[in-house]
Design a protein around this motif. Structure first.
Motif, short mmCIF file in Angstrom:
data_model
loop_
_atom_site.label_atom_id
_atom_site.label_comp_id
_atom_site.label_asym_id
_atom_site.label_seq_id
_atom_site.Cartn_x
_atom_site.Cartn_y
_atom_site.Cartn_z
N PHE A 161 -55.80 -57.29 -9.95
CA PHE A 161 -54.92 -56.74 -10.97
C PHE A 161 -53.65 -56.17 -10.34
CE2 PHE A 161 -53.73 -53.31 -14.00
CZ PHE A 161 -53.43 -54.13 -15.08
N ALA A 162 -53.80 -55.44 -9.24
CA ALA A 162 -52.63 -54.85 -8.57
C ALA A 162 -51.70 -55.94 -8.05
CB ALA A 162 -53.09 -53.94 -7.42
N ARG A 163 -52.27 -56.99 -7.48
CA ARG A 163 -51.44 -58.09 -6.98
C ARG A 163 -50.65 -58.74 -8.11
NH1 ARG A 163 -52.62 -60.39 -1.90
NH2 ARG A 163 -51.83 -62.37 -2.68
N GLY A 164 -51.30 -58.92 -9.25
CA GLY A 164 -50.61 -59.53 -10.38
C GLY A 164 -49.46 -58.68 -10.89
N LEU A 165 -49.62 -57.37 -10.89
CA LEU A 165 -48.54 -56.49 -11.35
C LEU A 165 -47.36 -56.48 -10.38
CD1 LEU A 165 -50.38 -53.32 -12.75
CD2 LEU A 165 -49.20 -55.09 -14.05
N LEU A 166 -47.65 -56.58 -9.10
CA LEU A 166 -46.58 -56.51 -8.10
C LEU A 166 -45.94 -57.86 -7.81
CD1 LEU A 166 -48.22 -54.01 -5.57
CD2 LEU A 166 -46.39 -53.53 -7.21
N CYS A 167 -46.64 -58.94 -8.15
CA CYS A 167 -46.10 -60.28 -7.88
C CYS A 167 -44.81 -60.52 -8.66
CB CYS A 167 -47.14 -61.33 -8.25
SG CYS A 167 -46.57 -63.04 -8.08
N ASP A 227 -50.29 -59.56 1.42
CA ASP A 227 -51.19 -60.20 2.38
C ASP A 227 -51.11 -59.53 3.75
OD1 ASP A 227 -52.06 -61.99 0.47
OD2 ASP A 227 -50.67 -63.58 1.07
N ALA A 228 -49.92 -59.07 4.09
CA ALA A 228 -49.73 -58.43 5.40
C ALA A 228 -50.11 -56.95 5.37
CB ALA A 228 -48.28 -58.58 5.84
N GLY A 229 -50.38 -56.42 4.18
CA GLY A 229 -50.73 -55.00 4.06
C GLY A 229 -49.55 -54.07 4.22
N THR A 230 -48.32 -54.58 3.94
CA THR A 230 -47.11 -53.77 4.16
C THR A 230 -46.24 -53.65 2.91
OG1 THR A 230 -45.96 -55.75 4.99
CG2 THR A 230 -47.02 -54.32 6.62
N HIS A 231 -46.79 -53.90 1.73
CA HIS A 231 -45.98 -53.78 0.53
C HIS A 231 -45.63 -52.31 0.30
CE1 HIS A 231 -44.44 -54.21 -3.50
NE2 HIS A 231 -44.63 -55.52 -3.47
N PRO A 232 -44.33 -51.99 0.16
CA PRO A 232 -43.93 -50.57 0.06
C PRO A 232 -44.33 -49.90 -1.26
CG PRO A 232 -42.03 -52.00 -0.28
CD PRO A 232 -43.16 -52.89 0.13
N ASP A 233 -44.68 -50.69 -2.27
CA ASP A 233 -45.00 -50.11 -3.57
C ASP A 233 -46.49 -50.10 -3.87
OD1 ASP A 233 -42.34 -49.56 -4.15
OD2 ASP A 233 -41.99 -51.55 -5.00
N LEU A 275 -45.51 -40.92 -4.56
CA LEU A 275 -45.31 -41.48 -5.89
C LEU A 275 -44.12 -40.85 -6.61
CD1 LEU A 275 -49.00 -41.74 -7.18
CD2 LEU A 275 -47.55 -43.55 -6.23
N ALA A 276 -43.67 -39.69 -6.13
CA ALA A 276 -42.50 -39.06 -6.75
C ALA A 276 -41.22 -39.82 -6.43
CB ALA A 276 -42.38 -37.61 -6.27
N MET A 277 -41.26 -40.68 -5.43
CA MET A 277 -40.10 -41.49 -5.06
C MET A 277 -40.05 -42.77 -5.91
SD MET A 277 -40.00 -41.05 -0.90
CE MET A 277 -41.66 -41.70 -0.65
N GLY A 334 -38.19 -51.93 -7.41
CA GLY A 334 -37.68 -51.76 -8.76
C GLY A 334 -38.68 -52.09 -9.86
N GLY A 335 -39.94 -52.28 -9.51
CA GLY A 335 -40.96 -52.57 -10.52
C GLY A 335 -42.05 -51.52 -10.51
N TRP A 336 -43.30 -51.98 -10.54
CA TRP A 336 -44.42 -51.06 -10.53
C TRP A 336 -44.59 -50.41 -9.16
CZ3 TRP A 336 -47.18 -49.27 -14.51
CH2 TRP A 336 -47.14 -49.97 -15.72
N GLN A 337 -45.06 -49.18 -9.19
CA GLN A 337 -45.53 -48.49 -7.99
C GLN A 337 -47.00 -48.16 -8.25
OE1 GLN A 337 -43.73 -45.22 -4.92
NE2 GLN A 337 -43.47 -44.83 -7.09
N ILE A 338 -47.90 -48.67 -7.38
CA ILE A 338 -49.33 -48.60 -7.63
C ILE A 338 -50.02 -47.83 -6.49
CG2 ILE A 338 -51.45 -49.94 -7.92
CD1 ILE A 338 -49.74 -52.22 -8.99
N ALA A 339 -50.92 -46.93 -6.89
CA ALA A 339 -51.73 -46.21 -5.91
C ALA A 339 -53.20 -46.42 -6.25
CB ALA A 339 -51.40 -44.72 -5.94
#
Length: 311
Positions: A44-50, A69-75, A105-107, A112-117
């Motif tokens: 689900f998270a991948r689909g939102l960030l794709c 895939d690299a584990g480095t997505h900033p969001d 998450l305050a940043m 420019g899209g979703w930020q997921i934790a």
């Protein structure tokens, strides 16, 4: 990412909310271990960030997917057990981790899209951590989504649970579970599913690790103790040395089977001397002991008391 068939309804429900632009700010994915909650969360998270998702499914090719895939997505921020100062992994999630997460998450989102934790396992937050998370849940940032995963949501404060949209994973129908296990190539899927209490994910994992043999060993141990054979402490040592929580699960199952056998015959399959009421008490005690293994009590004393009662 392949999906388990019992995910379909939950997946469609979330995608419908996404299409209506009615996503909640926090989701609690909960239910028994083994039903694929974490795979569902990652999918689900991948689909939102794709950047080129189709019906909520990530494309696997865009820049976001490559960063994931690299584990480095900033969001995407993942939170789990941290390390103590001595380098030992913690057994709970602490307040400093939640404060750091809230600051992150305050940043604004870098893409420019979703930020997921993700917080996994969310039921491992201690009291101070759960209280610190409340402010983030009550004052969520725009386009921020918290994904909490818990096998035991009842361990979480009601104040946290009530502020999340609950996604409940339930054990599927037996026919669906057996069909899936057969498709996964599990040998003797009926026995595996019975051992796992109808949970197909656990059934597959336990079949692969040889848990069915362990289940038979537990029943032999209980039958021997009921007959006055063997040493209780020797059984305690063997159980503690090899998957004690799983053995207690099988022991509780055996007590339930014994009670059912007693209802239709003069004796159950393990020839226990406990009457129906005592078997019911022992079943509850075995489950309580399994939970207590996570705490500070000595495991050998827990098992010794339990098995002495059986003998």
């Amino acid at each position: 990412m392949s999906a388990m068939p019992w995910h379909a309804e939950l997946w469609e429900r979330l995608q419908a909310r996404r299409r209506r632009d009615a996503m909640p700010h926090a989701l609690l994915l909960c239910g028994p271990a083994g039903l694929g909650k974490r795979d569902f969360m990652r999918r689900f998270a991948r689909g939102l960030l794709c950047q080129q998702a189709v019906d909520g499914e990530a494309c696997g090719r865009c820049r976001s997917c490559l960063l994931l895939d690299a584990g480095t997505h900033p969001d995407l921020v993942t939170l789990s057990f941290g390390l103590r100062k001595d380098g030992v992994q913690r057994s709970d999630i602490v307040v400093d981790q939640i404060r750091e997460l809230s600051s992150r998450l305050a940043m604004a989102s870098q893409f420019g899209g979703w930020q997921i934790a993700t917080i996994d396992p969310a039921d491992a937050m201690n009291t101070a951590a759960a209280n610190a998370l409340l402010k983030t849940l009550e004052e969520p940032s725009q386009n921020t989504l918290l994904l909490l995963v818990a096998d035991a949501p009842w361990r979480m404060p009601q104040t946290i649970r009530s502020r999340c949209q609950r996604i409940e994973f339930q054990v599927p129908a037996r026919e669906e579970a057996l069909a899936w296990l057969q498709g996964e190539g599990v040998k003797d899927p009926v026995a595996a599913l019975d051992a796992a209490g109808g949970n197909p994910g656990l059934a597959r994992a336990w079949a692969e690790e040889g848990a069915l043999a362990r289940r038979q060993e537990v029943r032999k141990d209980l039958a021997a103790l009921a007959a006055g054979r063997g040493e209780t402490m020797e059984v305690v040592r063997r159980w503690l040395d090899n998957e004690p929580a799983q053995r207690l699960w099988f022991a509780a199952q055996a007590a339930a089977d014994e009670a059912r056998g007693r209802a239709g015959a003069n004796n159950g399959p393990l020839a226990s001397h406990l009457d129906a009421e005592a078997l019911d008490d022992w079943y509850r005690a075995a489950n309580h002991a399994r939970d207590a293994l996570r705490g500070p009590l000595r495991g050998d004393l827990l098992l010794l008391e339990l098995l002495s009662r059986w003998r």
